[in-house]
Scaffold this active site. Sequence first.
Site, PDB file in Angstrom:
ATOM      1  N   GLU A  27      89.932  46.645 105.406  1.00  0.00           N
ATOM      2  CA  GLU A  27      88.845  46.418 106.360  1.00  0.00           C
ATOM      3  C   GLU A  27      87.683  45.719 105.671  1.00  0.00           C
ATOM      4  O   GLU A  27      87.391  45.956 104.499  1.00  0.00           O
ATOM      5  CB  GLU A  27      88.360  47.755 106.941  1.00  0.00           C
ATOM      6  CG  GLU A  27      87.222  47.583 107.955  1.00  0.00           C
ATOM      7  CD  GLU A  27      86.785  48.890 108.606  1.00  0.00           C
ATOM      8  OE1 GLU A  27      85.986  48.829 109.552  1.00  0.00           O
ATOM      9  OE2 GLU A  27      87.245  49.952 108.148  1.00  0.00           O
ATOM     10  N   ASN A  72      86.309  49.863 112.423  1.00  0.00           N
ATOM     11  CA  ASN A  72      85.172  49.600 113.295  1.00  0.00           C
ATOM     12  C   ASN A  72      84.708  48.154 113.198  1.00  0.00           C
ATOM     13  O   ASN A  72      84.132  47.622 114.154  1.00  0.00           O
ATOM     14  CB  ASN A  72      84.022  50.545 112.930  1.00  0.00           C
ATOM     15  CG  ASN A  72      84.363  51.999 113.185  1.00  0.00           C
ATOM     16  OD1 ASN A  72      85.328  52.316 113.864  1.00  0.00           O
ATOM     17  ND2 ASN A  72      83.567  52.892 112.628  1.00  0.00           N
ATOM     18  N   ASN A 172      90.144  49.469 118.405  1.00  0.00           N
ATOM     19  CA  ASN A 172      90.053  50.525 117.397  1.00  0.00           C
ATOM     20  C   ASN A 172      89.076  51.595 117.876  1.00  0.00           C
ATOM     21  O   ASN A 172      87.915  51.290 118.179  1.00  0.00           O
ATOM     22  CB  ASN A 172      89.561  49.937 116.071  1.00  0.00           C
ATOM     23  CG  ASN A 172      89.332  50.994 115.008  1.00  0.00           C
ATOM     24  OD1 ASN A 172      90.269  51.462 114.372  1.00  0.00           O
ATOM     25  ND2 ASN A 172      88.077  51.397 114.807  1.00  0.00           N
ATOM     26  N   GLU A 173      89.546  52.833 117.986  1.00  0.00           N
ATOM     27  CA  GLU A 173      88.695  53.995 118.297  1.00  0.00           C
ATOM     28  C   GLU A 173      87.759  53.707 119.475  1.00  0.00           C
ATOM     29  O   GLU A 173      86.561  54.002 119.421  1.00  0.00           O
ATOM     30  CB  GLU A 173      87.899  54.403 117.060  1.00  0.00           C
ATOM     31  CG  GLU A 173      88.764  54.868 115.909  1.00  0.00           C
ATOM     32  CD  GLU A 173      87.975  55.321 114.686  1.00  0.00           C
ATOM     33  OE1 GLU A 173      86.735  55.164 114.671  1.00  0.00           O
ATOM     34  OE2 GLU A 173      88.589  55.828 113.732  1.00  0.00           O
ATOM     35  N   TYR A 244      90.612  62.350 109.121  1.00  0.00           N
ATOM     36  CA  TYR A 244      89.979  62.412 107.805  1.00  0.00           C
ATOM     37  C   TYR A 244      89.614  63.858 107.484  1.00  0.00           C
ATOM     38  O   TYR A 244      89.239  64.622 108.387  1.00  0.00           O
ATOM     39  CB  TYR A 244      88.717  61.542 107.767  1.00  0.00           C
ATOM     40  CG  TYR A 244      88.989  60.068 107.915  1.00  0.00           C
ATOM     41  CD1 TYR A 244      89.360  59.304 106.819  1.00  0.00           C
ATOM     42  CD2 TYR A 244      88.871  59.429 109.145  1.00  0.00           C
ATOM     43  CE1 TYR A 244      89.615  57.944 106.944  1.00  0.00           C
ATOM     44  CE2 TYR A 244      89.122  58.078 109.285  1.00  0.00           C
ATOM     45  CZ  TYR A 244      89.492  57.335 108.180  1.00  0.00           C
ATOM     46  OH  TYR A 244      89.746  55.996 108.309  1.00  0.00           O
ATOM     47  N   GLU A 292      95.029  55.556 110.474  1.00  0.00           N
ATOM     48  CA  GLU A 292      93.933  55.842 109.543  1.00  0.00           C
ATOM     49  C   GLU A 292      94.030  57.307 109.138  1.00  0.00           C
ATOM     50  O   GLU A 292      93.965  58.190 110.001  1.00  0.00           O
ATOM     51  CB  GLU A 292      92.557  55.572 110.155  1.00  0.00           C
ATOM     52  CG  GLU A 292      92.205  54.104 110.325  1.00  0.00           C
ATOM     53  CD  GLU A 292      90.752  53.900 110.733  1.00  0.00           C
ATOM     54  OE1 GLU A 292      89.900  54.748 110.374  1.00  0.00           O
ATOM     55  OE2 GLU A 292      90.471  52.903 111.418  1.00  0.00           O
TER      56      GLU A 292
END
Length: 510
Positions: A27, A72, A172-173, A244, A292
């Site tokens: 990223e 992000n 993404n998210e 995470y 992720e």
Amino acid sequence: MSNCDVTLEPSFTIAPVPPRMFGALVEHMGRCVYGGVYEPGHPKADAAGLRQDVLQLTRELGVTMARYPGGNFVSSLDWEDTVGPVEERPTRLELAWREIEPNTFGLNEFMSWTRLADAEPMMVVNFGTRGLADACNLLEYTNFPSGTKYSDLRISHGVRDPYGIKLWCIGNEQDGPWQIGQKSAVEYGLAAAETAKAMKRIDPTIEVVSCASSWRFLPTMNSWQATVLEHAYEYVDYVSLHGYFEPIEGDRAGYLASGLVIEELIDAAVATSDYVGAKQRSKKKLQVAFDEWNIWYESRFSIDDRYADQSLTWEFAPRLIEDTYTAEDAVAVAGILMSLLRHSDRVTVACLSELVNVIAPIRAEPGSEAWRQTTFYPFALMARYARGDVLRIEPRVEKLHSATYGDVPAVDVLATHDPESGAVAVFAVNRHSEPMTLQVAMRALPEMSVVEHVVMGGTRLDATNTEAHPEQVVPEPSKEHEIADHKLLAQLPPTSWTMLRLDPTAALRD
């Protein structure tokens, strides 16, 4: 000393080890790209500015797939800024991490890097500030042979043959309030369905990943995914999950049981997907892309503070979340990857986040040699030796009390069997503060011999690898094992990760 008993039966399998299980996120965040994979002028950089020391460690790590360009970061990216002559590319404000983005490393540079790294690309499209048309244009640029606006634009940039990128993430998210262009489940579901449908008209061979619920503490966890799939189920192939973890003060057993939370997230995502599929009487089954995952000392970092400080200078490649990992963190990472492998029947894509510098297994500083963090080793060893089929096993072991998760097994065990070579790999995490004995019954297997036995952890759990001391924590060889009467006995040090490799051909040579 307590025992953990398992039985290996090669005909009792979960699924083959997925080739895409060992992916990583690349990223444009912090120094992952600039100062990580790409640093023109570095002594180890090639003519294109790609750091060869980082590239060599990437191959050693066993990365099979690279997710790009975020994260992000992607939600405010104009991909057209990243292609064409470098001197003509604009410098832009990057909104996710409040950085200056020069676009000197872009799409074509990344694709060149993936070829050198022998990694499949996993492309993420901007679904924050852009959408359907942008995704189709990007796909046309990368995958269509020639004769159209964007395919000919690619050719004009010196890339005659299409890239043929197969795996595409629709944003993404997008459920996260931190995301540029956050969407409701209905908004995203309708748009993702139409985007996937249009992209597959351009290239019917691609596979599409839909955002699922992105953070387990959001109140919409799972319900967001269910609503999205009501609209998009028949058009997508995967749902994504992210997870995470960080050490839990006073609860080491809970921290080392982070993989159990991963399994709960997977089970919930699968159940949600299958419910929608059954409701729609669909014949397809969606897979999970856990694209992720990692250990992240998130309590030390607040992106909200970074946004709130209006006096903060916009920076190029700032040092963001460059966590230094301990031996204990390596044990936790091993446990998470074992949990992902245990779900290989539905989790067929996974990405460690991120690859270099940013919460990464590889660290790199300007002008010096890149080095391996502690977490590098369990990932690399499982990527290399988890081959063939993941075996279905049921460890019999005592429970430990975790203040966070209640009672958890003291030992976690995973095993793979390669039907072609007959090789077996056994991986074990001992969450206990005391040593344990692993007993593996192997009567269904031929005579085996241990060809490698390594351990991480056990002592000096706070030890780290640094630029000055890059090999303080490495897998240590062990001879604490024996095989007799088709049974393997191996000693597991306290708070440790162990790998045992067994080979029937070695037994014949003895």
